[in-house]
Design an enzyme around this catalytic site. Sequence first.
Site, short mmCIF file in Angstrom:
data_model
loop_
_atom_site.label_atom_id
_atom_site.label_comp_id
_atom_site.label_asym_id
_atom_site.label_seq_id
_atom_site.Cartn_x
_atom_site.Cartn_y
_atom_site.Cartn_z
N VAL A 140 0.91 -1.14 0.00
CA VAL A 140 0.00 0.00 0.00
C VAL A 140 0.95 1.19 0.00
CG1 VAL A 140 -1.76 1.27 1.28
CG2 VAL A 140 -1.85 -1.22 1.16
N PRO A 141 1.13 1.82 -1.18
CA PRO A 141 2.28 2.70 -1.43
C PRO A 141 2.24 4.08 -0.75
CG PRO A 141 0.84 2.68 -3.32
CD PRO A 141 0.28 1.68 -2.35
N CYS A 142 2.35 4.06 0.57
CA CYS A 142 2.36 5.32 1.33
C CYS A 142 3.58 6.17 0.98
CB CYS A 142 2.28 5.05 2.82
SG CYS A 142 3.49 3.87 3.44
N HIS A 143 4.61 5.57 0.40
CA HIS A 143 5.81 6.32 0.02
C HIS A 143 5.53 7.30 -1.12
CE1 HIS A 143 5.86 2.69 -2.53
NE2 HIS A 143 6.40 3.47 -3.45
#
Length: 175
Positions: A140-143
Amino acid sequence: MPTRPPARLFLDRAPSPIGELLLASDAEGMLRAVDFHDFEPRMLRLLGLHYGAVALEPGAAPTATRVALAAYFEGDLTALTAIPWTTGGTAFQQAVWRALGDVAAGTTLTYAALALRIGKPAAVRAVGAANGANPLSIVVPCHRLVGANGALTGYGGGVERKAWLLAHEGARPRG
């Protein structure tokens, strides 16, 4: 969508170019958490918040999860979308995490833009808090969230890893 606590969680470890990954999966093969080895206490804290007291048992992550992660790090930026995952969290957190999944590799989005996407334009700080509570780092690409001026801001795995992930994906944020 909130999920019920798993009866058992299995912990596996996988290599990555930016540090060993910890993979927590349930008996049905759903990924429940991903974090870096040096942030194991954070992962355990988030798992505790979502599920209460659940012991991690040694066990292999599903082959498809390991293959998808390896493919991502080898350059297939869409490989992560094949990983089945679920997690606890509030309805708001779930909305933020689902919206994060829609931020394409190679792009970034501000916290304010994500708040707008979920229909809560005044909830910028709450989006940041939900982003920080994401138990599924990378998947889950929080970056892919950046500050209002495009600068890199905090990341659970460290800003250096965030910069590496964004460069790997071809994103060019300022900062």
